[in-house]
Design a protein around this motif. Structure first.
Motif, PDB file in Angstrom:
ATOM      1  N   SER A  87      26.112  58.327  36.284  1.00 51.56           N
ATOM      2  CA  SER A  87      24.867  59.086  36.175  1.00 51.56           C
ATOM      3  C   SER A  87      24.089  58.720  34.911  1.00 51.56           C
ATOM      4  O   SER A  87      22.864  58.660  34.917  1.00 51.56           O
ATOM      5  CB  SER A  87      25.182  60.586  36.181  1.00 51.56           C
ATOM      6  OG  SER A  87      24.014  61.353  36.015  1.00 51.56           O
ATOM      7  N   ALA A  88      24.816  58.457  33.818  1.00 46.81           N
ATOM      8  CA  ALA A  88      24.174  58.159  32.535  1.00 46.81           C
ATOM      9  C   ALA A  88      23.912  56.672  32.322  1.00 46.81           C
ATOM     10  O   ALA A  88      23.356  56.288  31.284  1.00 46.81           O
ATOM     11  CB  ALA A  88      25.045  58.688  31.391  1.00 46.81           C
ATOM     12  N   ASP A  89      24.316  55.833  33.281  1.00 48.26           N
ATOM     13  CA  ASP A  89      24.133  54.374  33.181  1.00 48.26           C
ATOM     14  C   ASP A  89      24.804  53.793  31.927  1.00 48.26           C
ATOM     15  O   ASP A  89      24.226  52.961  31.220  1.00 48.26           O
ATOM     16  CB  ASP A  89      22.640  54.000  33.171  1.00 48.26           C
ATOM     17  CG  ASP A  89      22.024  54.073  34.565  1.00 48.26           C
ATOM     18  OD1 ASP A  89      22.778  54.025  35.555  1.00 48.26           O
ATOM     19  OD2 ASP A  89      20.792  54.207  34.660  1.00 48.26           O
ATOM     20  N   VAL A  90      26.022  54.223  31.661  1.00 50.46           N
ATOM     21  CA  VAL A  90      26.790  53.641  30.562  1.00 50.46           C
ATOM     22  C   VAL A  90      28.019  52.952  31.134  1.00 50.46           C
ATOM     23  O   VAL A  90      28.483  53.262  32.234  1.00 50.46           O
ATOM     24  CB  VAL A  90      27.214  54.702  29.517  1.00 50.46           C
ATOM     25  CG1 VAL A  90      26.005  55.431  28.967  1.00 50.46           C
ATOM     26  CG2 VAL A  90      28.211  55.688  30.099  1.00 50.46           C
ATOM     27  N   ALA A 109      31.242  52.001  41.348  1.00 49.52           N
ATOM     28  CA  ALA A 109      30.798  50.727  40.778  1.00 49.52           C
ATOM     29  C   ALA A 109      29.843  49.981  41.702  1.00 49.52           C
ATOM     30  O   ALA A 109      29.030  49.179  41.229  1.00 49.52           O
ATOM     31  CB  ALA A 109      32.010  49.850  40.472  1.00 49.52           C
ATOM     32  N   ARG A 110      29.941  50.229  42.991  1.00 50.40           N
ATOM     33  CA  ARG A 110      29.104  49.485  43.955  1.00 50.40           C
ATOM     34  C   ARG A 110      27.624  49.696  43.710  1.00 50.40           C
ATOM     35  O   ARG A 110      26.817  48.792  43.907  1.00 50.40           O
ATOM     36  CB  ARG A 110      29.462  49.906  45.383  1.00 50.40           C
ATOM     37  CG  ARG A 110      30.861  49.495  45.816  1.00 50.40           C
ATOM     38  CD  ARG A 110      31.036  49.648  47.316  1.00 50.40           C
ATOM     39  NE  ARG A 110      32.384  49.304  47.736  1.00 50.40           N
ATOM     40  CZ  ARG A 110      33.319  50.188  48.068  1.00 50.40           C
ATOM     41  NH1 ARG A 110      33.028  51.496  48.051  1.00 50.40           N
ATOM     42  NH2 ARG A 110      34.523  49.808  48.427  1.00 50.40           N
ATOM     43  N   SER A 111      27.247  50.894  43.275  1.00 51.46           N
ATOM     44  CA  SER A 111      25.822  51.173  43.072  1.00 51.46           C
ATOM     45  C   SER A 111      25.474  51.406  41.605  1.00 51.46           C
ATOM     46  O   SER A 111      24.354  51.811  41.286  1.00 51.46           O
ATOM     47  CB  SER A 111      25.422  52.409  43.886  1.00 51.46           C
ATOM     48  OG  SER A 111      26.222  53.526  43.542  1.00 51.46           O
ATOM     49  N   ALA A 112      26.409  51.133  40.710  1.00 55.04           N
ATOM     50  CA  ALA A 112      26.184  51.411  39.287  1.00 55.04           C
ATOM     51  C   ALA A 112      25.370  50.308  38.624  1.00 55.04           C
ATOM     52  O   ALA A 112      25.403  49.148  39.040  1.00 55.04           O
ATOM     53  CB  ALA A 112      27.520  51.563  38.567  1.00 55.04           C
ATOM     54  N   ASN A 113      24.660  50.674  37.571  1.00 54.83           N
ATOM     55  CA  ASN A 113      23.898  49.710  36.785  1.00 54.83           C
ATOM     56  C   ASN A 113      24.664  49.243  35.552  1.00 54.83           C
ATOM     57  O   ASN A 113      24.110  48.562  34.690  1.00 54.83           O
ATOM     58  CB  ASN A 113      22.571  50.343  36.340  1.00 54.83           C
ATOM     59  CG  ASN A 113      21.686  50.691  37.515  1.00 54.83           C
ATOM     60  OD1 ASN A 113      21.557  49.900  38.453  1.00 54.83           O
ATOM     61  ND2 ASN A 113      21.093  51.869  37.477  1.00 54.83           N
ATOM     62  N   SER A 114      25.940  49.635  35.475  1.00 55.28           N
ATOM     63  CA  SER A 114      26.780  49.285  34.337  1.00 55.28           C
ATOM     64  C   SER A 114      28.126  48.787  34.848  1.00 55.28           C
ATOM     65  O   SER A 114      28.395  48.813  36.052  1.00 55.28           O
ATOM     66  CB  SER A 114      26.963  50.500  33.420  1.00 55.28           C
ATOM     67  OG  SER A 114      27.449  51.611  34.166  1.00 55.28           O
ATOM     68  N   GLY A 334      28.940  46.282  37.790  1.00 55.38           N
ATOM     69  CA  GLY A 334      29.883  46.209  38.896  1.00 55.38           C
ATOM     70  C   GLY A 334      31.327  46.474  38.495  1.00 55.38           C
ATOM     71  O   GLY A 334      31.638  46.816  37.352  1.00 55.38           O
ATOM     72  N   PHE A 335      32.206  46.296  39.467  1.00 55.17           N
ATOM     73  CA  PHE A 335      33.631  46.571  39.310  1.00 55.17           C
ATOM     74  C   PHE A 335      34.337  45.341  38.757  1.00 55.17           C
ATOM     75  O   PHE A 335      34.227  44.249  39.314  1.00 55.17           O
ATOM     76  CB  PHE A 335      34.224  46.945  40.672  1.00 55.17           C
ATOM     77  CG  PHE A 335      35.648  47.415  40.626  1.00 55.17           C
ATOM     78  CD1 PHE A 335      35.959  48.693  40.192  1.00 55.17           C
ATOM     79  CD2 PHE A 335      36.678  46.584  41.031  1.00 55.17           C
ATOM     80  CE1 PHE A 335      37.267  49.137  40.164  1.00 55.17           C
ATOM     81  CE2 PHE A 335      37.991  47.018  41.004  1.00 55.17           C
ATOM     82  CZ  PHE A 335      38.292  48.298  40.574  1.00 55.17           C
ATOM     83  N   VAL A 336      35.056  45.503  37.660  1.00 55.89           N
ATOM     84  CA  VAL A 336      35.771  44.396  37.027  1.00 55.89           C
ATOM     85  C   VAL A 336      37.266  44.686  37.096  1.00 55.89           C
ATOM     86  O   VAL A 336      37.731  45.725  36.618  1.00 55.89           O
ATOM     87  CB  VAL A 336      35.344  44.212  35.558  1.00 55.89           C
ATOM     88  CG1 VAL A 336      36.096  43.034  34.931  1.00 55.89           C
ATOM     89  CG2 VAL A 336      33.837  43.994  35.458  1.00 55.89           C
ATOM     90  N   LYS A 337      38.020  43.761  37.686  1.00 55.76           N
ATOM     91  CA  LYS A 337      39.471  43.904  37.783  1.00 55.76           C
ATOM     92  C   LYS A 337      40.133  43.358  36.521  1.00 55.76           C
ATOM     93  O   LYS A 337      39.608  42.462  35.867  1.00 55.76           O
ATOM     94  CB  LYS A 337      40.002  43.125  38.988  1.00 55.76           C
ATOM     95  CG  LYS A 337      39.418  43.534  40.328  1.00 55.76           C
ATOM     96  CD  LYS A 337      39.963  42.618  41.428  1.00 55.76           C
ATOM     97  CE  LYS A 337      39.362  42.941  42.778  1.00 55.76           C
ATOM     98  NZ  LYS A 337      39.862  42.016  43.832  1.00 55.76           N
ATOM     99  N   GLN A 338      41.305  43.861  36.227  1.00 53.61           N
ATOM    100  CA  GLN A 338      42.053  43.340  35.089  1.00 53.61           C
ATOM    101  C   GLN A 338      42.393  41.867  35.279  1.00 53.61           C
ATOM    102  O   GLN A 338      42.368  41.078  34.331  1.00 53.61           O
ATOM    103  CB  GLN A 338      43.332  44.154  34.873  1.00 53.61           C
ATOM    104  CG  GLN A 338      43.077  45.566  34.405  1.00 53.61           C
ATOM    105  CD  GLN A 338      42.314  45.615  33.095  1.00 53.61           C
ATOM    106  OE1 GLN A 338      42.724  45.008  32.106  1.00 53.61           O
ATOM    107  NE2 GLN A 338      41.203  46.338  33.078  1.00 53.61           N
ATOM    108  N   GLU A 339      42.698  41.479  36.507  1.00 55.47           N
ATOM    109  CA  GLU A 339      43.058  40.084  36.755  1.00 55.47           C
ATOM    110  C   GLU A 339      41.867  39.138  36.677  1.00 55.47           C
ATOM    111  O   GLU A 339      42.033  37.912  36.741  1.00 55.47           O
ATOM    112  CB  GLU A 339      43.775  39.930  38.103  1.00 55.47           C
ATOM    113  CG  GLU A 339      43.037  40.489  39.296  1.00 55.47           C
ATOM    114  CD  GLU A 339      43.421  41.923  39.607  1.00 55.47           C
ATOM    115  OE1 GLU A 339      43.335  42.298  40.786  1.00 55.47           O
ATOM    116  OE2 GLU A 339      43.787  42.681  38.664  1.00 55.47           O
TER     117      GLU A 339
END
Length: 366
Positions: A87-90, A109-114, A334-339
């Motif tokens: 919601s806060a775009d962080v 994460a799919r629709s996030a700007n961060s 977006g979504f970042v995996k550890q791998e």
């Protein structure tokens, strides 16, 4: 100077706050609903504190204008913090081992700007970075076996265990189903089962299934490996007692009772050791080979405070990932995996060096 919010003023959260602040590159606000917890946190002057009940829906205001929020809160608050970050775009980073919470983070994460980067601790977290690095050295994979434990150096009770980490987190990983790949198929296996013993540096340990340690690696390696599993390391005898407590006495259905017993009867300790043990086998140039990563990390002084090994490794993990996000090494959305994180880059980081100083790695000849 980037503004950071750390949620959770417990052992790990206070360590994260101190580590980040000490660099001079981050302005840190430590948030907790408990004024007593904030007052008890051993923090350097300059770290701001904020008493705030995030469940009341006011976290978004605290995140306004910040670079990132790091969750060191109990796993059941993960989704609330992630939703506030969206919601806060962080940017959002967490340490959770809870599989359901991570699925919700992935959805956000799919629709996030961060950037949304869950599971940034030890296991899940660093263990997946190591396993993926070893796996990348083979042409085809046979097995990936991941073992991690945070143990007292001097066990003195029947459980051979002291509280070094979140009690809620320990109980959760002992109770929830565990992901694994068996004969090439992604399956769920029961916690506390498939016990094994192994020796490292002349000390015998046991290891057994626990939930969440694989992170997203099972999904990443599905269809590429025959066997993939994660097990928690303890001293022999621990699993049998835990099974009696959880199954025979039914405390898996009364977790608050078990938490109270643990926190009343098991002392905490700063004299602990973290063990990371990963073995990967597969074929390279037609030959069946095996490569192993073994690492022990001990407690030490961080700034003015002695921190346990589990505090150091967990906090170093999320701080290193934050650094890599801040300098552009990792994607900003977006979504970042550890791998997705390169082991060499992680170990070269000023926080990641907490692991590099101790690692003992058996590598394939290049």
């Amino acid at each position: 100077m980037k503004k950071i919010v750390v949620v959770g003023a417990g052992k790990i959260g206070s360590t994260i706050a101190e580590m980040l602040f000490s660099t001079g590159d981050y302005h840190v606000t430590l948030v907790d609903r408990s004024a007593a917890q904030l007052a008890a946190a051993e923090l350097p002057d300059g770290v701001e504190t904020l008493e705030l009940d995030i469940a009341a829906g006011t976290l978004e205001a605290a995140l306004a204008g910040k670079f990132a929020v790091l969750s060191a809160a109990p796993f059941h608050l993960t989704t609330r913090i992630a939703e506030a970050a969206a919601s806060a775009d962080v940017h959002y980073l967490d340490l959770t081992e809870d599989v359901v919470s991570t699925r919700r983070v992935k959805e956000l994460a799919r629709s996030a700007n961060s950037a949304f980067i869950p599971q940034c601790g030890l296991a899940p977290g660093f263990i997946s970075i190591v396993a993926n690095d070893l796996a990348s050295r083979f042409d085809t994979l046979e097995s990936v076996r991941m073992r991690v434990g945070a143990l007292p150096q001097y066990p003195s009770n029947a459980l051979n265990y002291n509280l070094t980490w979140s009690t809620d987190g320990v109980i959760n990983e002992y109770c929830e189903p565990c992901e694994a790949i068996v004969e090439g198929e992604l399956v769920e296996v029961p916690p506390l089962e498939e016990r094994e013993e192994f020796s490292l540096d002349g000390v015998t340990y046991e290891a057994f299934n626990t939930s969440g340690g694989l992170g997203t690696l099972a999904e990443t390696l599905k269809g590429k490996v025959r066997t993939l599993n994660y097990r928690t390391i303890r001293y022999p005898g621990h699993a049998a007692i835990m099974k009696a407590l959880l199954n025979d006495l039914g405390l898996r259905h009364r977790r608050e009772v078990l938490k109270d017993i643990f926190e009343s009867a098991l002392p905490a300790t700063l004299q602990d050791v973290v063990i990371v043990f990963v073995t990967v086998s597969g074929r390279k140039n037609g030959r069946l080979l095996q490569e192993t990563y073994a690492n022990k990390i001990y407690s030490k002084r961080v700034g003015q405070t002695v921190r346990s090994a589990i505090q150091i490794t967990t906090a170093s993990g999320i701080c290193a990932v934050l650094d890599m996000l801040a300098d552009g090494t990792l994607p900003a959305t977006g979504f970042v995996k550890q791998e997705d994180i390169a082991l060499d880059a992680f170990l070269a980081n000023r926080f990641g060096r907490a692991y590099a100083q101790h690692e003992m790695v058996s590598r394939l000849a290049s």
